[in-house]
Design an enzyme around this catalytic site. Sequence first.
Site, PDB file in Angstrom:
ATOM      1  N   ASP A  47      -8.745   6.603   2.551  1.00 24.09           N
ATOM      2  CA  ASP A  47      -7.479   6.884   3.243  1.00 24.09           C
ATOM      3  C   ASP A  47      -6.957   8.231   2.732  1.00 24.09           C
ATOM      4  O   ASP A  47      -7.629   8.920   1.959  1.00 24.09           O
ATOM      5  CB  ASP A  47      -6.468   5.747   3.051  1.00 24.09           C
ATOM      6  CG  ASP A  47      -5.891   5.727   1.641  1.00 24.09           C
ATOM      7  OD1 ASP A  47      -6.438   6.387   0.744  1.00 24.09           O
ATOM      8  OD2 ASP A  47      -4.876   5.041   1.435  1.00 24.09           O
ATOM      9  N   THR A  55       3.055   3.408   7.721  1.00 22.68           N
ATOM     10  CA  THR A  55       4.312   2.777   7.303  1.00 22.68           C
ATOM     11  C   THR A  55       4.410   2.827   5.782  1.00 22.68           C
ATOM     12  O   THR A  55       3.414   2.608   5.100  1.00 22.68           O
ATOM     13  CB  THR A  55       4.328   1.292   7.752  1.00 22.68           C
ATOM     14  OG1 THR A  55       4.188   1.262   9.164  1.00 22.68           O
ATOM     15  CG2 THR A  55       5.604   0.588   7.359  1.00 22.68           C
ATOM     16  N   TYR A  99     -11.670   2.434   7.766  1.00 19.29           N
ATOM     17  CA  TYR A  99     -10.819   2.245   6.591  1.00 19.29           C
ATOM     18  C   TYR A  99     -10.432   0.765   6.429  1.00 19.29           C
ATOM     19  O   TYR A  99     -10.611   0.167   5.364  1.00 19.29           O
ATOM     20  CB  TYR A  99      -9.556   3.129   6.678  1.00 19.29           C
ATOM     21  CG  TYR A  99      -8.509   2.641   5.723  1.00 19.29           C
ATOM     22  CD1 TYR A  99      -8.632   2.927   4.357  1.00 19.29           C
ATOM     23  CD2 TYR A  99      -7.476   1.802   6.145  1.00 19.29           C
ATOM     24  CE1 TYR A  99      -7.735   2.416   3.446  1.00 19.29           C
ATOM     25  CE2 TYR A  99      -6.573   1.287   5.241  1.00 19.29           C
ATOM     26  CZ  TYR A  99      -6.710   1.598   3.893  1.00 19.29           C
ATOM     27  OH  TYR A  99      -5.829   1.073   2.998  1.00 19.29           O
ATOM     28  N   TYR A 153       4.622   2.714  16.685  1.00 12.20           N
ATOM     29  CA  TYR A 153       3.185   2.628  16.991  1.00 12.20           C
ATOM     30  C   TYR A 153       2.831   1.215  17.469  1.00 12.20           C
ATOM     31  O   TYR A 153       2.071   0.502  16.843  1.00 12.20           O
ATOM     32  CB  TYR A 153       2.332   2.984  15.774  1.00 12.20           C
ATOM     33  CG  TYR A 153       2.542   4.388  15.276  1.00 12.20           C
ATOM     34  CD1 TYR A 153       1.872   5.456  15.857  1.00 12.20           C
ATOM     35  CD2 TYR A 153       3.419   4.654  14.233  1.00 12.20           C
ATOM     36  CE1 TYR A 153       2.076   6.747  15.411  1.00 12.20           C
ATOM     37  CE2 TYR A 153       3.633   5.948  13.775  1.00 12.20           C
ATOM     38  CZ  TYR A 153       2.943   6.986  14.372  1.00 12.20           C
ATOM     39  OH  TYR A 153       3.148   8.262  13.918  1.00 12.20           O
ATOM     40  N   GLU A 205      -2.913  -4.531   5.860  1.00 11.92           N
ATOM     41  CA  GLU A 205      -3.471  -3.198   6.127  1.00 11.92           C
ATOM     42  C   GLU A 205      -3.011  -2.649   7.476  1.00 11.92           C
ATOM     43  O   GLU A 205      -2.723  -1.474   7.606  1.00 11.92           O
ATOM     44  CB  GLU A 205      -5.009  -3.236   6.076  1.00 11.92           C
ATOM     45  CG  GLU A 205      -5.584  -3.460   4.689  1.00 11.92           C
ATOM     46  CD  GLU A 205      -5.207  -2.366   3.688  1.00 11.92           C
ATOM     47  OE1 GLU A 205      -4.875  -1.250   4.114  1.00 11.92           O
ATOM     48  OE2 GLU A 205      -5.227  -2.648   2.475  1.00 11.92           O
ATOM     49  N   TRP A 249       0.467  -8.729  -1.084  1.00  9.09           N
ATOM     50  CA  TRP A 249      -0.896  -8.885  -0.569  1.00  9.09           C
ATOM     51  C   TRP A 249      -1.966  -8.604  -1.631  1.00  9.09           C
ATOM     52  O   TRP A 249      -3.158  -8.650  -1.348  1.00  9.09           O
ATOM     53  CB  TRP A 249      -1.119  -7.978   0.636  1.00  9.09           C
ATOM     54  CG  TRP A 249      -0.676  -6.573   0.397  1.00  9.09           C
ATOM     55  CD1 TRP A 249      -1.401  -5.589  -0.205  1.00  9.09           C
ATOM     56  CD2 TRP A 249       0.588  -6.000   0.723  1.00  9.09           C
ATOM     57  NE1 TRP A 249      -0.664  -4.436  -0.263  1.00  9.09           N
ATOM     58  CE2 TRP A 249       0.559  -4.654   0.300  1.00  9.09           C
ATOM     59  CE3 TRP A 249       1.752  -6.478   1.348  1.00  9.09           C
ATOM     60  CZ2 TRP A 249       1.645  -3.791   0.462  1.00  9.09           C
ATOM     61  CZ3 TRP A 249       2.814  -5.626   1.514  1.00  9.09           C
ATOM     62  CH2 TRP A 249       2.764  -4.304   1.079  1.00  9.09           C
ATOM     63  N   LEU A 287       8.859  -0.784  13.474  1.00 16.33           N
ATOM     64  CA  LEU A 287       7.691  -0.208  12.793  1.00 16.33           C
ATOM     65  C   LEU A 287       7.054   0.924  13.591  1.00 16.33           C
ATOM     66  O   LEU A 287       6.323   1.737  13.048  1.00 16.33           O
ATOM     67  CB  LEU A 287       6.613  -1.278  12.548  1.00 16.33           C
ATOM     68  CG  LEU A 287       6.762  -2.131  11.300  1.00 16.33           C
ATOM     69  CD1 LEU A 287       5.659  -3.175  11.247  1.00 16.33           C
ATOM     70  CD2 LEU A 287       6.708  -1.284  10.043  1.00 16.33           C
TER      71      LEU A 287
END
Length: 353
Positions: free
Chosen positions: A134, A39, A116, A78, A33, A20, A76
């Site tokens: 962050d 993660t 963020y 959440y 993001e 990315w 992953l």
Amino acid sequence: MSFSVDLINWYQKNKRELPWRNTKNPYYIWLSEIILQQTRVEQGKSYYLKFEKEFPTVRALANADEQKVLNMWQGLGYYSRARNLKKAADQVITEFNGVFPTDYKNLLKLKGVGKYTAAAVASFSKNERVPVVDGNVYRVISRYLNIDEPINTPKSYKIFSEAALELMENSRPDEFNQAIMEFGALHCTPTNPKCDKCPLSDQCTALVLNRVKDLPVKKKKTKVRERFFNFIITNNASGLAIEKRDQKGIWQNLYQFPMIETKNHKHQFSELKKLIETDDRFQNHKVSKVTQIGSDRKHLLSHQRIWARFYEVEFESETVYHESIVRTKSLESYPIPRLIERFVEEEAPHYLK
Ligand code: SF4
């Protein structure tokens, strides 16, 4: 030299090649993001490539079925992130005529996008002058400037983002933001930061004051709620019994074995038997056998600690369950919480076939 010049020089020499990083497309940046929140980069990479391939445009993601997005997200954790991913894609189509926003203010309107993420997308795609803050950035700045303010209080974001903006000076926001995050991730790490070969060591206040280990400061967290889950596995000719978690809270819309929550795990098999037999979902059928499969499992969420037990349960007769129970031959096509996925992989892989 200045902080930003030293930092960016370091970045040019040390940055990781990540898929990315070579794009200015706000959709791809946003996708990466969201995946990378909570993660690790290594784990996030394969998910990013999978999503990018399956949904090459925001419209493709908006047209997708939520269940498909949840299935692809499996592993992953959440899951609210995956649900918000889909909702934000829908918003881009309906509220932004299908054009992914690139300015900080509009990005904040998207579901699941906080300060963020909005700053990351706006600065990486269009060089908007907004600092990203962050965990890595909090750490680097608190050490470099010797800031004692806890990094997890409501006012910390303002203090640290203002400091970051000042340190940014005349550098390009995209480069500066990428560089400071990468520097925190690889060099000024939580433990064993590489101070002896640090390009910023001359001006790093925490190093001079011998306070590197004390920073950043974190305020103690609120108490974690303990929960005790008993998963009931029944498998007979009609298949494996599972249910969808419709209620708000953790794991919404995911599937699980029918679950009975208790105050603790001190109960005997006979007590659990009673709970099952009086539970509407099992329609008063008599239990003939209960066997615990594997050992107790602990699963940590941000404010909850789940203790889970899995029981294989047999009934005296072939059972018809409540309509909320789904029967299936395999769990493979259902999105399930990571806790259950781990249990099945380790103790009962045949349920995935
Ligand atoms: S000297 Fe150490 S604490 Fe200071 S910025 Fe460098 S790595 Fe971080």
